[in-house]
Design an enzyme around this catalytic site. Structure first.
Site, short mmCIF file in Angstrom:
data_model
loop_
_atom_site.label_atom_id
_atom_site.label_comp_id
_atom_site.label_asym_id
_atom_site.label_seq_id
_atom_site.Cartn_x
_atom_site.Cartn_y
_atom_site.Cartn_z
N LYS A 173 -9.51 6.82 3.44
CA LYS A 173 -8.49 6.94 2.42
C LYS A 173 -7.96 8.37 2.36
O LYS A 173 -8.72 9.33 2.51
CB LYS A 173 -9.08 6.56 1.05
CG LYS A 173 -9.51 5.12 0.95
CD LYS A 173 -8.32 4.17 1.00
CE LYS A 173 -8.80 2.73 0.80
NZ LYS A 173 -7.68 1.77 0.77
N HIS A 303 -4.55 -7.74 5.26
CA HIS A 303 -5.27 -6.92 4.29
C HIS A 303 -6.44 -7.71 3.72
O HIS A 303 -6.38 -8.92 3.57
CB HIS A 303 -4.32 -6.51 3.16
CG HIS A 303 -5.04 -5.86 2.03
ND1 HIS A 303 -5.28 -6.49 0.83
CD2 HIS A 303 -5.62 -4.65 1.95
CE1 HIS A 303 -5.96 -5.69 0.04
NE2 HIS A 303 -6.17 -4.56 0.68
O1 LIG Z 1 -6.12 -0.63 0.23
C1 LIG Z 1 -7.10 -1.31 0.47
N1 LIG Z 1 -7.38 -1.80 1.65
O2 LIG Z 1 -6.50 -1.56 2.68
C2 LIG Z 1 -8.11 -1.71 -0.58
O3 LIG Z 1 -7.82 -3.07 -0.88
C3 LIG Z 1 -8.06 -0.93 -1.85
O4 LIG Z 1 -8.36 0.38 -1.56
C4 LIG Z 1 -9.11 -1.56 -2.75
O5 LIG Z 1 -8.52 -2.70 -3.32
C5 LIG Z 1 -9.54 -0.63 -3.86
O6 LIG Z 1 -8.40 -0.33 -4.61
MG LIG Z 2 -4.78 -0.57 1.92
#
Ligand SMILES: O=C(NO)[C@H](O)[C@H](O)[C@H](O)CO
Ligand SMILES: [Mg+2]
Length: 370
Positions: A173, A303
Site C-alpha cells: 500500500k 479485486h
Molecule cells: O484495496 C484493496 N485491495 O486491492 C483492499 O480491498 C482494501 O485495502 C481493503 O478493503 C481494506 O480497505
Molecule cells: Mg485495491
C-alpha cells in the site's frame, strides 16, 4: 427450481493481526453480507458482498435484500439468472434510488447466490459451468503483507516471508507521504529481488501532481501496476497519469457498473482491469466487464472483495484473467477455502461458487441483520 426463501445474513470476520490500514481505511473485521436462497427442491445458494464490517450500513444492505430484492425473487425460477438480474437491476423504484451503491451491493449477494445454485444444480464447480479451465494455474499475489499500518521493518519481513512461501507477486500500500512510500518501495524491491512482481495500491488517496512526482521516482523499482492512484471516478486524471508514466494503471474495485469501466477503456485510462463481483451487482455484470476488457486486449486481475472465493472460479474460466489477489481473512469461513499452494490458487473441486459457509462460521460469526 422455484425460489422459496431469501434470507439475509451478516458475518464479521477478524482481519490478520487484529487491525490493518490502507491510505483511506482502517479496519478490524471484514463484513461478509449476504443472501441465503432456498429452492423447492432443497438446494440452497449463498452469495455475499464485502464490506468494512460497519454494522449499521451492513444492515442497510440486508434490509435491501429482505424488503426490496427478496419480494422480486420468491416464486421465480432460480435458473433464470439473466432475466432475474435485469428484473432487479431495472426495477423502476430501485433504479430510481440507486443505480450504484447499496442496491448493487445487495444485488451482488443475490446474483452470486443464484450462480452458486446453478452450479450446485449442475453438480459442478462454477468454473466448469462458466466454460471450463482455460489455464493450467492461476497465479496469486499477496496483499496481506503490504498494509500501510505495518512499520517499515515488518513490511520488508512480510514481503520476504511471502516470497519464501512461494508467492511470485506481492502488493504494498502507498498513499502516506511520497518520501515514506518511496523509501518502503525501495526497501521491499531490494528485499525480494527482481523476479517477484511488485504492485502498489493507493486506494484513491493522492491528487495528480502527487502521483506524477511519486511515479517519476518509483519507475526505478519496476512497479507491476499502480492501483487506484487517483479518486475512483476521475477518468481524465487517470488518462493523464497513464500518458505521463511507464507504470501501468490498475483500477476497478470501486466501480459499480460495466458502463463505469467503459469510460476508462475509451480514454486509455486503465491497463489492469479489476472488476469485483461483490460490487458489480454480481458475477453476471463482472462477466460483461471481463468480456469488454478482453475486447480491448486488457488483462483482468479481479479485486478481492470476495477474498477470491468466487474470483478463483472466474480466473480459471475467463481468458482475460491473468493474476488474482490473495487476502486470507475469510477463506476458512467456507467449506472450500480459496487456497494458494506454491504461489498459485488451487482449482476448486466442490459443486457451487465457493460461497457455502461452514456450520462453525455460520454459528460463531453471525451478526444481527436488523
Ligand atoms: O484495496 C484493496 N485491495 O486491492 C483492499 O480491498 C482494501 O485495502 C481493503 O478493503 C481494506 O480497505
Ligand atoms: Mg485495491
Amino acid at each position: 427450481m422455484k425460489i422459496t426463501s431469501v434470507q439475509p445474513f451478516i458475518l464479521h470476520v477478524p482481519v490478520t493481526g487484529s487491525q490493518i490500514a490502507d491510505s483511506t481505511h482502517t479496519i478490524t473485521h471484514w463484513g461478509v453480507v449476504g443472501a441465503q436462497i432456498g429452492t423447492e427442491d432443497g438446494l440452497t445458494g449463498y452469495g455475499f458482498t464485502g464490506t468494512h464490517a460497519h454494522l449499521p450500513s451492513d444492515q442497510l444492505i440486508t434490509r435491501c435484500i429482505a424488503t426490496c430484492h427478496a419480494p422480486l425473487l420468491l416464486g421465480e425460477d432460480a435458473r433464470d439468472v439473466n432475466r432475474l438480474w435485469l428484473k432487479l437491476a431495472r426495477n423502476p423504484a430501485l433504479q430510481w434510488v440507486g443505480r450504484a451503491g447499496i442496491t448493487t451491493l445487495s444485488q451482488a449477494a443475490i446474483d452470486i447466490a443464484l450462480w452458486d445454485l446453478k452450479a450446485k444444480a449442475a453438480g459442478v464447480p462454477l468454473w466448469k459451468l462458466l466454460g471450463g479451465q482455460v489455464r493450467e494455474k492461476v497465479r496469486a499475489y499477496n496483499t496481506d503483507i503490504g498494509w500501510l499500518s505495518l512499520a517499515d521493518d515488518r513490511l520488508v519481513e512480510g514481503a520476504r516471508r511471502a516470497v519464501a512461501e512461494g508467492f511470485t507477486g506481492i502488493k504494498i500500500k502507498v498513499g502516506s507521504t511520497v518520501e515514506r512510500d518511496l523509501r518502503r518501495l525501495e526497501a521491499v524491491r531490494r528485499a525480494i529481488g527482481s523476479d517477484v512482481t511488485l504492485a502498489i495500491d493507493g486506494n484513491g488517496k493522492w491528487d495528480l501532481p502527487t502521483c506524477l512526482r511519486f511515479c517519476r521516482a518509483a519507475e526505478a523499482f519496476d512497479v507491476y501496476w499502480f492501483e487506484e492512484p487517483l479518486w475512483y471516478d476521475d477518468v481524465q486524471g487517470h488518462a493523464e497519469l497513464a500518458r505521463a508514466t511507464r507504470i501501468p494503471i490498475a483500477l476497478g474495485e470501486q466501480l459499480y457498473t460495466h458502463d463505469a469501466f467503459a469510460g476508462f477503456f475509451q480514454r486509455g485510462a486503465v491497463h489492469w482491469v479489476q472488476p469485483d463481483v461483490t460490487r458489480l451487482a454480481g458475477l453476471s455484470e463482472a462477466l460483461r466487464v471481463c468480456e469488454a476488457a478482453h475486447a480491448h486486449r486488457l488483462p483482468v486481475a479481479p479485486h478481492a472483495g470476495d477474498m477470491s472465493q468466487v474470483h478463483v472460479h472466474l480466473s480459471y474460466a475467463h481468458p482475460a484473467c491473468a493474476v488474482l489477489e490473495y487476502i486470507p481473512w475469510i477463506k476458512d469461513c467456507f467449506t472450500e477455502p480459496a487456497e494458494v499452494v506454491e504461489g498459485h490458487f488451487r482449482l476448486p473441486q466442490q459443486p457451487g461458487a465457493g460461497t457455502t459457509p461452514t456450520a462453525a462460521a455460520w454459528a460463531s460469526l453471525r451478526q444481527p441483520v436488523a
